[in-house]
Every structure is written in structure tokens, then in C-alpha cells.
Enzyme design. Structure first.
Site, PDB file in Angstrom:
ATOM      1  N   CYS A   9       0.815  -1.218   0.000  1.00  0.00           N
ATOM      2  CA  CYS A   9       0.000   0.000   0.000  1.00  0.00           C
ATOM      3  C   CYS A   9       0.852   1.274   0.000  1.00  0.00           C
ATOM      4  O   CYS A   9       0.328   2.353  -0.243  1.00  0.00           O
ATOM      5  CB  CYS A   9      -0.943  -0.002   1.199  1.00  0.00           C
ATOM      6  SG  CYS A   9      -0.141  -0.425   2.729  1.00  0.00           S
TER       7      CYS A   9
HETATM    8  C1  LIG Z   1       0.346  -4.909   2.752  1.00  0.00           C
HETATM    9  S1  LIG Z   1       1.517  -6.166   2.931  1.00  0.00           S
HETATM   10  C2  LIG Z   1       0.485  -7.585   2.925  1.00  0.00           C
HETATM   11  C3  LIG Z   1       0.011  -7.956   4.249  1.00  0.00           C
HETATM   12  C4  LIG Z   1      -0.476  -9.341   4.414  1.00  0.00           C
HETATM   13  N1  LIG Z   1      -1.648  -9.623   3.629  1.00  0.00           N
HETATM   14  C5  LIG Z   1      -0.726  -9.571   5.897  1.00  0.00           C
HETATM   15  O1  LIG Z   1      -1.881  -9.652   6.295  1.00  0.00           O
HETATM   16  O2  LIG Z   1       0.256  -9.617   6.627  1.00  0.00           O
HETATM   17  C6  LIG Z   1       2.236  -6.305   1.336  1.00  0.00           C
HETATM   18  C7  LIG Z   1       3.132  -7.516   1.162  1.00  0.00           C
HETATM   19  O3  LIG Z   1       3.578  -7.548  -0.196  1.00  0.00           O
HETATM   20  C8  LIG Z   1       4.859  -8.130  -0.210  1.00  0.00           C
HETATM   21  N2  LIG Z   1       5.504  -7.788  -1.502  1.00  0.00           N
HETATM   22  C9  LIG Z   1       5.951  -6.569  -1.899  1.00  0.00           C
HETATM   23  N3  LIG Z   1       6.456  -6.649  -3.145  1.00  0.00           N
HETATM   24  C10 LIG Z   1       6.302  -7.943  -3.543  1.00  0.00           C
HETATM   25  C11 LIG Z   1       6.634  -8.639  -4.747  1.00  0.00           C
HETATM   26  N4  LIG Z   1       7.207  -8.016  -5.779  1.00  0.00           N
HETATM   27  N5  LIG Z   1       6.352  -9.957  -4.819  1.00  0.00           N
HETATM   28  C12 LIG Z   1       5.763 -10.605  -3.767  1.00  0.00           C
HETATM   29  N6  LIG Z   1       5.426  -9.983  -2.622  1.00  0.00           N
HETATM   30  C13 LIG Z   1       5.692  -8.667  -2.500  1.00  0.00           C
HETATM   31  C14 LIG Z   1       5.541  -7.560   1.012  1.00  0.00           C
HETATM   32  O4  LIG Z   1       6.613  -8.383   1.419  1.00  0.00           O
HETATM   33  C15 LIG Z   1       4.390  -7.500   2.020  1.00  0.00           C
HETATM   34  O5  LIG Z   1       4.394  -8.633   2.857  1.00  0.00           O
END
Ligand SMILES: C[S@@+](CC[C@H](N)C(=O)[O-])C[C@H]1O[C@@H](n2cnc3c(N)ncnc32)[C@H](O)[C@@H]1O
Length: 362
Positions: free
Chosen positions: A97
Site C-alpha cells: 500500500c
Molecule cells: C500490505 S503487505 C500484505 C500484508 C499481508 N496480507 C498480511 O496480512 O500480513 C504487502 C506484502 O507484499 C509483499 N511484496 C511486496 N512486493 C512484492 C513482490 N514483488 N512480490 C511478492 N510480494 C511482495 C511484502 O513483502 C508484504 O508482505
């Protein structure tokens, strides 16, 4: 056949009939935990953060955790390996986000904004009955209209998009103000309505409800029975400032001139106004961020003790189940907690998803 063995076999058969889910951007797994509680079979999850993936695996050994940049993950392989070639029931998309948050707005274009569009490949490849998007409200601001338009345009033939909803997690048993944008899309039918609030303004779950019974700690102390309930050791000057901030919701504006922070002079009404602020026992907590146990990064001081909240307190304010296992250093865990979608929020929505999926199968 022994009773225990036949119970296990029957149970496995039952679980196989549960609706399936895939958790994209799964972080440490709070969404998966809430879906499992509501009898979803979360077959696969994707995230590229090593430590968050380790936490996920420690809590959800039955889900295939794909630790990889999502841009390199093949939906066809998930369909083949985890769904036996069948269509999926529920796709979760909690893309990062930061690119849409108000704090980042001034920083110019952020490549991570396009990560939300990765959902399109998974929707086309897995054909879920229902898709759930969670993000910050900035996702649907005018400056991101082209992203949302692209999403709708590229899957709009097969999917009906609901209107984006502005939802406060505090309305759903979460002792925290956390306003989010929720969007649902359903395959060939209208998506379901979100449930009505279960803890509206007059029925909030408060900070006291969530953390009031924990072992009292001073700065630097740890609960012998709970390694996550460990209070940061603050420096003497920080302790003097905390002591001068009124209990139960006080702010740094109450500090005498001698204790005021030089770097904050003239920015009293800015985003820094929460720094050194205390939470209130009888209110919900402010939105927890990836700095949620650091008093210099927001209103993250305990309501009465002169210290920041602990990781245990933060995890309870995010409604993680008390037995959830976290892997990593204190700052890794703080990040996982701050990034999480509250367990209770998904716990409130999951029955609606189940009903919609069941009805679409009929
Ligand atoms: C808003 S958090 C998600 C939170 C999760 N749903 C939770 O409840 O803990 C966004 C997630 O996207 C992951 N992320 C960011 N870029 C990414 C990528 N290119 N590929 C896979 N995951 C990614 C981050 O590591 C992070 O854990």
C-alpha cells in the site's frame, strides 16, 4: 480401522471440500489464519519477504508458501500443483500500500503501484469465483484512476466489480482505527455486500480490552513468560519526555519547553504531532504502522507506562491470535505486525465470502 485413523481420514475428506483460497502478498499470514478459521483451504500463498515467509510457514505448514517476486510466479503452476487443475474459489490481493498512501504522495511515481495489476494474471489463470482487494483509501484516488481502470478493463468481461468501500477495521472488533479500501469482484455475478459493522462507534473494542490484562512492564523490562512482551529500553531524555506526556491519550504538545524536541519546533500540527503520544485506554489504538513499537514514529506510547508498546501489545491490537508464532528480529516482527491485515477484519468478512461462493456453485 481405529477410530482415530478414521476420524483423521473423514476430517481430511471434509477439509478437501472446503472452498479454496490463494493469498497473494500474504505477509506473515494473518489473512490465511482467519480464512482457515472460517474453513477455507488456503492452498498457496505468495510473498517475497524472507522473514515474513518464515513466519507464514511456522503457522501454516499446510499451505504452499511461494517465496518469490510475484512477477515470476506462474498461476498455471498453482492451478496444476495446488488445485488439481480446477478453478479457484477465493483470490486475496493485499498488494503493497505504500505507493498509494498519503505519506508517499509527494514522493513521485513508485514502481510498486503496478504490483496490484499482477492480480490480472492470477485472475485469468485461476478463474476465482471471488476476488478480494484490500489497500489504503488512496488506491481509489483520482491519481490512481488509470490503474483501477486498467484492472476493470482487463478482467471486466468475466468479472463484475463492486464499488470500492471505505472500511474502518474498528467497526469489526479490531481495537484499532485502520481505514482501508476494500473492493470485491465476482465471476459472472455481482459481488456480495460487506457485512454490517459488529462493533460500531458505541461498541468499540478498546485498547484496555485488548492489552489491559498483560503483565505491567517498565522501560527495559520483559515478561518472563512471554518473550514478545518486552519493553524497549528508552534513553533518559525519552523517559523524561514520556513522564511529562499526560496519561491516557496525552500528546507531546504538553511537554514543557525544556523537553520539546528541536526538530519538531514549528511543525506542531504536522504528521509529527503524534510522536511521543500515548494511546487511550478507553478508545481504539491509532493505525499501527511498521514503526508501531517506536515512540518517535507515531502515537505508540502505552496509555500509562512510560514506554512504547511491546510487540505483544502491537500483535494483540492487530488481533493476531495470542498463540501466533513470529520469526525474526524485533524490527522484522514490528514490520510484519504493521503490514498485516487484521485477523478479525477477515474473520468478519469470511462468512460472507463463503456464502457467496456456495451460492455461485449452486
Ligand atoms: C500490505 S503487505 C500484505 C500484508 C499481508 N496480507 C498480511 O496480512 O500480513 C504487502 C506484502 O507484499 C509483499 N511484496 C511486496 N512486493 C512484492 C513482490 N514483488 N512480490 C511478492 N510480494 C511482495 C511484502 O513483502 C508484504 O508482505
Amino acid at each position: 480401522m481405529g477410530t482415530a485413523v478414521s476420524w483423521r481420514l473423514n476430517n481430511r475428506k471434509l477439509v478437501r471440500q472446503w472452498p479454496t483460497a490463494v493469498d497473494l502478498y500474504s505477509g506473515s499470514g494473518s489473512v490465511t489464519a482467519a480464512l482457515k478459521k472460517n474453513h477455507f483451504r488456503v492452498v498457496a500463498a505468495v510473498d517475497n519477504d524472507k522473514v515474513a515467509c518464515a513466519t507464514f510457514r511456522a503457522n501454516h505448514p499446510g499451505t504452499r508458501m511461494i517465496e518469490e517476486d510475484i512477477r515470476k510466479v506462474s498461476p498455471a503452476e498453482i492451478r496444476r500443483r495446488d488445485l488439481a487443475g480446477k478453478n479457484l474459489d477465493l483470490l486475496i490481493v493485499c498488494a503493497p500500500c505504500q505507493p498509494f498512501s498519503s505519506q508517499n504522495r509527494k514522493r513521485g511515481p513508485d514502481d510498486r503501484a503496478r504490483l496490484i495489476l499482477e492480480a490480472i494474471r492470477f485472475i485469468k489463470g485461476l478463474k476465482p469465483r471471488l476476488v478480494f482487494f484490500e489497500n489504503v483509501p488512496g488506491l481509489v484516488s483520482a491519481r490512481n484512476a488509470n490503474l483501477i481502470d486498467e484492472l476493470r478493463r482487463r478482467i471486466g468481461r468475466e468479472y463484475v466489480f463492486g464499488d470500492p468501500h471505505r472500511v474502518d477495521a474498528a467497526d469489526f472488533q479490531v481495537p484499532q482505527r485502520r481505514v482501508r479500501c476494500i473492493m470485491l469482484a465476482a465471476r459472472k455475478s455481482s459481488p456480495p455486500a460487506l457485512p454490517a459493522p459488529t462493533s460500531p462507534a458505541d461498541k468499540r473494542i478498546t485498547v484496555r480490552d485488548a492489552i489491559g490484562k498483560l503483565h505491567p512492564l517498565r522501560s527495559g523490562q520483559t515478561d518472563r513468560k512471554d518473550a514478545l512482551h518486552a519493553a524497549r529500553r528508552h534513553q533518559a531524555i525519552a523517559l523524561r519526555r514520556l513522564a511529562a506526556v499526560p496519561k491516557n491519550g496525552g500528546s507531546r504538545s504538553a511537554l514543557p519547553q525544556s523537553l520539546k524536541l528541536e526538530c519538531h519546533s514549528g511543525v506542531e500540527n504536522s504528521k509529527f504531532s503524534d510522536v511521543y503520544g500515548r494511546m487511550s485506554w478507553n478508545d481504539v489504538a491509532p493505525t499501527l504502522t511498521t514503526g508501531c513499537t517506536d515512540i518517535t514514529r507515531g502515537r505508540f506510547a502505552h496509555p500509562t507506562a512510560n514506554r512504547a508498546i511491546t510487540l505483544r501489545e502491537a500483535s494483540l491490537l492487530q488481533t493476531f491470535p495470542p498463540k501466533y508464532r513470529f520469526v525474526g528480529s524485533a524490527s522484522d516482527i514490528q514490520m510484519q505486525i504493521g503490514n498485516a491485515v487484521p485477523f478479525k477484519l477477515i474473520d468478519a468478512f469470511a462468512p460472507v465470502f463463503r456464502t457467496a461462493i456456495r451460492d455461485s456453485r449452486a
